[in-house]
Design an enzyme around this catalytic site. Structure first.
Site, PDB file in Angstrom:
ATOM      1  N   LYS A  44       0.878  -1.182   0.000  1.00 18.35           N
ATOM      2  CA  LYS A  44       0.000   0.000   0.000  1.00 18.35           C
ATOM      3  C   LYS A  44       0.911   1.226   0.000  1.00 18.35           C
ATOM      4  O   LYS A  44       1.759   1.373   0.886  1.00 18.35           O
ATOM      5  CB  LYS A  44      -0.867  -0.012   1.256  1.00 18.35           C
ATOM      6  CG  LYS A  44      -1.668   1.283   1.502  1.00 18.35           C
ATOM      7  CD  LYS A  44      -2.840   1.391   0.560  1.00 18.35           C
ATOM      8  CE  LYS A  44      -3.707   2.608   0.895  1.00 18.35           C
ATOM      9  NZ  LYS A  44      -4.466   2.457   2.152  1.00 18.35           N
ATOM     10  N   VAL A  45       0.764   2.089  -1.001  1.00 21.71           N
ATOM     11  CA  VAL A  45       1.615   3.268  -1.138  1.00 21.71           C
ATOM     12  C   VAL A  45       0.763   4.494  -1.442  1.00 21.71           C
ATOM     13  O   VAL A  45      -0.431   4.393  -1.722  1.00 21.71           O
ATOM     14  CB  VAL A  45       2.664   3.086  -2.268  1.00 21.71           C
ATOM     15  CG1 VAL A  45       3.588   1.918  -1.988  1.00 21.71           C
ATOM     16  CG2 VAL A  45       1.974   2.922  -3.630  1.00 21.71           C
ATOM     17  N   HIS A  97      -6.083  11.305   7.440  1.00 27.50           N
ATOM     18  CA  HIS A  97      -6.743  10.221   8.172  1.00 27.50           C
ATOM     19  C   HIS A  97      -7.547  10.715   9.366  1.00 27.50           C
ATOM     20  O   HIS A  97      -8.309  11.657   9.266  1.00 27.50           O
ATOM     21  CB  HIS A  97      -5.721   9.162   8.575  1.00 27.50           C
ATOM     22  CG  HIS A  97      -5.121   8.432   7.415  1.00 27.50           C
ATOM     23  ND1 HIS A  97      -5.789   8.242   6.244  1.00 27.50           N
ATOM     24  CD2 HIS A  97      -3.914   7.837   7.259  1.00 27.50           C
ATOM     25  CE1 HIS A  97      -5.023   7.563   5.396  1.00 27.50           C
ATOM     26  NE2 HIS A  97      -3.875   7.307   5.991  1.00 27.50           N
TER      27      HIS A  97
END
Length: 286
Positions: free
Chosen positions: A61-62, A157
């Site tokens: 995941k990047v 986030h």
């Protein structure tokens, strides 16, 4: 029958990733290869991806921002990532309404999608541009703004839901600016896998990721223990908000709008000199 080689993967401990990959990581996806998981924050996985063929992981995941440097060795999978609407990075300040011209801004990484969105926003909205940009670990950014060590901080986030606890104000929403000027969803995090795995295996990985997402939606409670175990003492309600914001229809399939958003981000960033130009075939099917 020969044992199936596990897929070595690294993704973050954030609730959206653990929610998405719970079923696959626990061997619940029918026919999927076993998943050997390492948890790593996205700035670490971005660096691992830049090692190309020497990267020890098959799948990562990047940030979408790192794709121009890695797509020779890695293929973009059409599912499992984070892309959506109303979920962009925020620029926070201690004093509401200040001008950022010449001011110091803390960011979590200069190889992140958040940074690209911030730079595109600043080019359009900040006369003369911002001043010094400093890279700080994500968890240090809001305290640094609160304590006056920097003038502003770029956050992602769960900080969308918690920044008021630090007495901070939202100066601008990078996602709102992106959506207003492009009418496209916001590309944040991508799932990539090594092209050397071959087309057949890459197709199988994409299907396993898609099935894992759908299984998580079908039974959200099944993943709850896994999500909270790795959520770094995050309030369960915040974890639920996090998942609700970042896991959506684009997680199951990027689709035409998703691919357009990725191309749009990287094309605009290249025009500003922030990333290398994207090869027209770079997002080609694996």
């Amino acid at each position: 029958m020969e044992p199936v080689e596990p897929v070595k993967t690294a993704y973050s401990p954030c609730p959206n990733d653990t929610f998405v990959f719970h079923a696959w990581a626990h061997g619940l996806v029918p026919g999927a290869p076993p998943l050997e998981v390492t948890f790593a924050d996205i700035d670490i996985t971005n660096g691992l991806a830049e090692r190309g063929a020497d990267c020890p992981f098959d799948m990562l995941k990047v940030s979408y921002a790192v794709l121009p440097w890695v797509l020779d060795d890695f293929a973009l999978l059409p599912c499992g990532g984070a892309l959506g609407r109303g979920c962009g990075p925020l620029l926070l300040t201690r004093d509401p309404g200040i001008s950022l011209s010449g001011r110091t801004v803390a960011v979590p990484s200069e190889r992140s999608t958040a940074y690209l969105l911030f730079r595109l926003w600043a080019a359009a909205e900040v006369p003369g541009d911002v001043g010094e940009v400093v890279v700080l670990p994500f968890h240090e950014i809001m305290p640094a703004v609160r304590d006056g060590r920097v003038d502003a901080g770029l956050v992602i986030h769960e900080a969308r839901f918690t920044y008021r606890r630090y007495g901070l104000h939202r100066l601008a929403d990078m996602g709102e600016h992106w959506e207003r000027t492009t009418r496209l969803p916001i590309p944040l995090g991508a799932i990539i896998a090594k092209r050397s795995l071959g087309r057949k295996r890459l197709t199988a990985l994409a299907e396993a990721a898609r099935t894992s997402v759908r299984m998580a939606w079908d039974d959200p409670e099944a993943s709850r223990g896994y999500v909270l175990e790795h959520a770094k003492e995050m309030d369960p309600a915040v974890a639920d908000q996090h998942i609700g914001l970042y896991v959506n229809e684009f997680t199951a399939d990027l689709g035409e709008a998703g691919y357009a958003a990725v191309r749009g981000l990287l094309t605009r960033a290249a025009a500003e000199g922030l990333v290398p130009p994207l090869n027209p075939n770079a997002l080609r099917p694996y």
